[in-house]
Design a protein around this motif. Structure first.
Motif, PDB file in Angstrom:
ATOM      1  N   ARG A   1       0.834  -1.205   0.000  1.00  0.00           N
ATOM      2  CA  ARG A   1       0.000   0.000   0.000  1.00  0.00           C
ATOM      3  C   ARG A   1       0.871   1.259   0.000  1.00  0.00           C
ATOM      4  O   ARG A   1       0.604   2.232  -0.706  1.00  0.00           O
ATOM      5  N   THR A   2       1.955   1.233   0.795  1.00  0.00           N
ATOM      6  CA  THR A   2       2.848   2.400   0.898  1.00  0.00           C
ATOM      7  C   THR A   2       3.561   2.663  -0.436  1.00  0.00           C
ATOM      8  O   THR A   2       3.814   3.797  -0.801  1.00  0.00           O
ATOM      9  N   MET A   3       3.857   1.575  -1.151  1.00  0.00           N
ATOM     10  CA  MET A   3       4.625   1.674  -2.396  1.00  0.00           C
ATOM     11  C   MET A   3       3.757   1.920  -3.630  1.00  0.00           C
ATOM     12  O   MET A   3       4.276   2.213  -4.708  1.00  0.00           O
ATOM     13  N   LEU A   4       2.450   1.712  -3.480  1.00  0.00           N
ATOM     14  CA  LEU A   4       1.528   1.664  -4.624  1.00  0.00           C
ATOM     15  C   LEU A   4       1.701   2.826  -5.619  1.00  0.00           C
ATOM     16  O   LEU A   4       1.841   2.617  -6.818  1.00  0.00           O
ATOM     17  N   HIS A   5       1.730   4.036  -5.106  1.00  0.00           N
ATOM     18  CA  HIS A   5       1.774   5.202  -6.005  1.00  0.00           C
ATOM     19  C   HIS A   5       3.207   5.626  -6.327  1.00  0.00           C
ATOM     20  O   HIS A   5       3.432   6.714  -6.856  1.00  0.00           O
ATOM     21  N   ASN A   6       4.142   4.717  -6.003  1.00  0.00           N
ATOM     22  CA  ASN A   6       5.550   4.925  -6.319  1.00  0.00           C
ATOM     23  C   ASN A   6       6.086   6.264  -5.793  1.00  0.00           C
ATOM     24  O   ASN A   6       6.629   7.081  -6.555  1.00  0.00           O
ATOM     25  N   PRO A   7       5.943   6.513  -4.490  1.00  0.00           N
ATOM     26  CA  PRO A   7       6.346   7.826  -3.957  1.00  0.00           C
ATOM     27  C   PRO A   7       7.872   7.952  -3.872  1.00  0.00           C
ATOM     28  O   PRO A   7       8.550   6.959  -3.578  1.00  0.00           O
ATOM     29  N   PRO A   8       8.391   9.151  -4.089  1.00  0.00           N
ATOM     30  CA  PRO A   8       9.845   9.311  -3.972  1.00  0.00           C
ATOM     31  C   PRO A   8      10.335   9.299  -2.527  1.00  0.00           C
ATOM     32  O   PRO A   8      11.496   9.026  -2.261  1.00  0.00           O
ATOM     33  N   VAL A   9       9.413   9.612  -1.578  1.00  0.00           N
ATOM     34  CA  VAL A   9       9.805   9.687  -0.155  1.00  0.00           C
ATOM     35  C   VAL A   9       8.940   8.734   0.670  1.00  0.00           C
ATOM     36  O   VAL A   9       7.715   8.694   0.509  1.00  0.00           O
ATOM     37  N   LEU A  10       9.604   7.994   1.563  1.00  0.00           N
ATOM     38  CA  LEU A  10       8.853   7.098   2.446  1.00  0.00           C
ATOM     39  C   LEU A  10       9.056   7.514   3.892  1.00  0.00           C
ATOM     40  O   LEU A  10      10.194   7.753   4.313  1.00  0.00           O
ATOM     41  N   ILE A  11       7.950   7.641   4.607  1.00  0.00           N
ATOM     42  CA  ILE A  11       8.025   7.983   6.026  1.00  0.00           C
ATOM     43  C   ILE A  11       7.497   6.794   6.808  1.00  0.00           C
ATOM     44  O   ILE A  11       6.333   6.389   6.644  1.00  0.00           O
ATOM     45  N   LEU A  12       8.354   6.215   7.611  1.00  0.00           N
ATOM     46  CA  LEU A  12       7.988   5.000   8.331  1.00  0.00           C
ATOM     47  C   LEU A  12       8.089   5.261   9.832  1.00  0.00           C
ATOM     48  O   LEU A  12       9.166   5.547  10.338  1.00  0.00           O
ATOM     49  N   ASP A  13       6.960   5.183  10.514  1.00  0.00           N
ATOM     50  CA  ASP A  13       6.933   5.471  11.947  1.00  0.00           C
ATOM     51  C   ASP A  13       6.986   4.163  12.736  1.00  0.00           C
ATOM     52  O   ASP A  13       6.000   3.442  12.788  1.00  0.00           O
ATOM     53  N   GLU A  14       8.131   3.900  13.315  1.00  0.00           N
ATOM     54  CA  GLU A  14       8.376   2.658  14.064  1.00  0.00           C
ATOM     55  C   GLU A  14       7.774   1.458  13.336  1.00  0.00           C
ATOM     56  O   GLU A  14       6.903   0.759  13.864  1.00  0.00           O
TER      57      GLU A  14
END
Lengths: 249, 392
Positions: free
Chosen positions: A150-163
């Motif tokens: 789901r996080t990768m679906l729209h191919n975002p350039p930035v990923l923010i991962l909270d714990e």
């Protein structure tokens, strides 16, 4: 890629009064970098990430993500981000495929693109067997894969991962860690918060230690070692928090 | 606001809602199964209570201390056993007799009849009523005979004839009977039907921690909350439609009406296309008002359980005006048309009675549209509050 400048956020409540949860926080995350925000519980990690993801509004200061300012263009900022928390945030009554379709639409993707990209991720994360099953019937590992897809679906350039590995066993946490390394390989910029020292030491190109809303130090492991005179991240961390490092003697 | 994002949120919420067992119970099972079952058992219970009362009266009989043969004959005509040798008062108290009749003499020698009943006991009260009717009839016939033997015309006793005529049609009578409870049932079930989906979409979303990823998408918060209000409105209207259908079916069925007259009257309940359209129009702004109000309140809750405790008291705020609106005597006016829920309850009753006017209808509708708009603004503002969304 991410430039955080003097972010301040204050929370008010009757019991504790006003508290600076994020207090003049500044740091930069470069393109294709894995940047770890390390801190104890209640240090201000989640609030900082929520400010960057525009879930909260800062009292002052700003952050610029891939050229978009969080105060001026919050929707554009969010379109650049993939956001994942340790709780995964999946709709239990929806299947992974339905979740991907829903988020694809939220990110403005066309139906054909959603279908193509969903199948691509389902294949990549070996989700075919359970892609049509209600998420509340899936194992933790399957849920993690769904959340990453789901996080990768729209191919975002930035990923923010909270714990992202919070509460996971070692093999499941490994799946997430593997994905974080793959994100970088795919040219993404990753900003993630954790309080697991080994994880930060192993994954991060650079680390910022946050405590009581303030950034105590920022740098590569070598820079942190040079600045504190300590070798292991655990020792550096305790030192910065003003806590004694435990020794056998 | 971008409509396609609102519809995306609405479609997802609808799918999620239709798969939630709790929501389906409150939205579908309550009106479709529970109402017919309650009405069926109510009809059966009332019928059985009447039957049991008659059987008990036949078993217990009348404790009689009567010597006058005509009075005795009148009592025997009731087809209930006459029991002598009992103290009527004690026999009634010990439930050994349904009612008692004690004859004594007045100073002028005429008989004095005392009728004893226990009015807290339905069997005793009904038996007493039967005795009173029989003895009144006997007295009237004795008066007639007395007048006849004294050559006095009967018109002395009845100088004019009195006839009471009910001008209300069967349709209107059914509307009156039904209108009192339909508005109440509809409004109450609308709120309970919308309650679970609302809690699930707000407090439930916070509890399951799905809200963060949702808010981290490029959709505006206004679009999210409007999508949620739309879903809750549909849930409320579906509950209302099912309640209406279920009550209509139950009331028109064989089991509800105990007498052929009642059954015939129930068949005339005025639910034609026009009345249904008017009721739907009345409920529409109210459904939006209820959805928005519940969302604004439930957003403060951190868990499903907390959401339930926040919204349950709201049901009491609905019960009172909904019940008041169905009561006869309180007329729908341009003033009461401004009171939410009460106005809808009164208007539904007025529609079924055929007693509504365009100004009152417009006032009710207009007032509820304004309230719905205010509630929607409050809900959207609440959804924009960080302290509410991320309350921990």
């Amino acid at each position: 890629m991410i430039a955080v400048q003097n972010l301040v956020k204050t929370f008010h409540d009757k019991a504790r009064g006003s508290r600076h949860v994020v207090d003049d926080v500044s740091f930069e995350v470069r393109e294709r970098e894995i940047f770890g925000l390390l801190g104890p519980n209640g240090a201000g990690k989640t609030t900082t990430l929520r400010l960057i993801a525009t879930l909260l509004k800062p009292d002052s200061g700003t952050a610029v993500i891939n050229g978009f300012d969080i105060n001026r263009e919050p929707e554009k900022v969010r379109s650049q981000l993939g956001f994942l928390s340790g709780d995964m945030g999946l709709y239990g009554r929806l299947s992974p495929r339905e979740i991907l379709t829903f988020y694809g639409r939220l990110f403005g993707m066309g139906e054909a693109e959603i279908g193509r990209r969903s199948e691509e991720l389902i294949e990549r994360f070996a989700m075919k067997e359970f892609a049509g099953v209600r998420t509340d019937k899936l194992s933790t590992g399957m849920k993690q894969k769904t959340a990453i897809a789901r996080t990768m679906l729209h191919n975002p350039p930035v990923l923010i991962l909270d714990e992202p590995t919070s509460g996971l066993d070692v093999p499941t946490a490994r799946t997430i860690e593997e994905s974080i390394l793959e994100f970088r390989k795919a040219g993404k910029t990753v900003l993630f918060s954790t309080h697991v020292m080994e994880e930060a030491e192993y994954l991060c190109d650079r680390i910022a230690v946050i405590h009581e809303g303030k950034i105590k130090i920022t740098g590569t492991m070598d820079e942190l070692r040079a600045a504190t005179g300590r070798h292991r991240l655990r020792e550096i961390f305790l030192d910065l928090l003003g806590l004694p490092v435990l020794t056998e003697n | 606001m971008r409509l396609h994002y609102v519809l995306t949120v609405f479609r997802k919420e609808m799918l999620d809602m239709l798969r939630d067992r709790r929501t389906m119970i409150s939205m579908v099972a309550m009106p479709v199964l529970v109402i017919p079952v309650i009405l069926f058992f109510m009809g059966k219970l009332v019928g059985r209570a009447e039957e049991r009362s008659q059987q008990e009266a036949r078993r217990l009989g009348i404790a009689a201390q009567v010597s006058n043969p005509q009075i005795r004959a009148a009592l025997e005509g009731l087809d209930l056993p006459l029991r002598t040798g009992l103290n009527p008062r004690e026999a009634i108290e010990r439930k050994e007799a349904a009612a008692g009749v004690v004859e004594s003499a007045l100073p002028d020698g005429r008989p004095r009849v005392e009728l004893l009943t226990d009015r807290s006991n339905p069997t005793s009260a009904v038996t007493g009523e039967k005795i009173r009717t029989a003895l009144t009839k006997l007295r009237e016939s004795q008066v007639r005979e007395g007048l006849k033997s004294a050559n006095v015309p009967v018109t002395v006793l009845e100088p004019f004839a009195l006839q009471q005529t009910n001008v209300a049609s069967a349709k209107k009578m059914a509307g009156n009977l039904w209108g009192s409870m339909l508005g109440y049932m509809l409004l109450l079930l609308m709120f309970t039907g919308g309650m679970y989906p609302v809690i699930d979409m707000t407090a439930g979303e916070k509890e399951r921690k799905t809200i963060e990823a949702f808010l981290a998408s490029p959709v505006h918060r206004l679009e999210i909350v409007i999508g949620k209000i739309l879903t809750a409105t549909v849930a409320i209207l579906v509950t209302a439609a099912l309640t209406l259908a279920s009550v209509t079916f139950s009331i028109r069925s064989e089991n509800f009406s105990r007498t052929p007259e009642m059954k015939a009257m129930m068949q005339t309940i005025p639910l034609d296309g026009q009345n249904l359209a008017l009721i739907a129009l009345t409920l529409l702004p109210l459904a939006i008002l209820a959805a928005s109000m519940m969302i604004a309140i439930a957003l403060f809750a951190r868990s499903f359980k907390e959401g339930q405790s926040y919204l349950t008291p709201l049901a009491f705020l609905v019960i009172f005006p909904a019940l008041m609106g169905g009561l006869p005597g309180l007329e729908l006016s341009l003033v009461t048309a401004l009171v939410p829920i009460l106005n809808a309850s009164q208007l539904i009753r007025g529609i079924l009675l055929g007693e509504w006017t365009v100004p009152v209808f417009a006032m009710t509708l207009g007032a509820n549209v304004v309230y719905a708009a205010i509630a929607t603004v409050v809900a959207t503002r609440t959804f924009n509050k960080e302290s509410v969304l991320f309350r921990s």
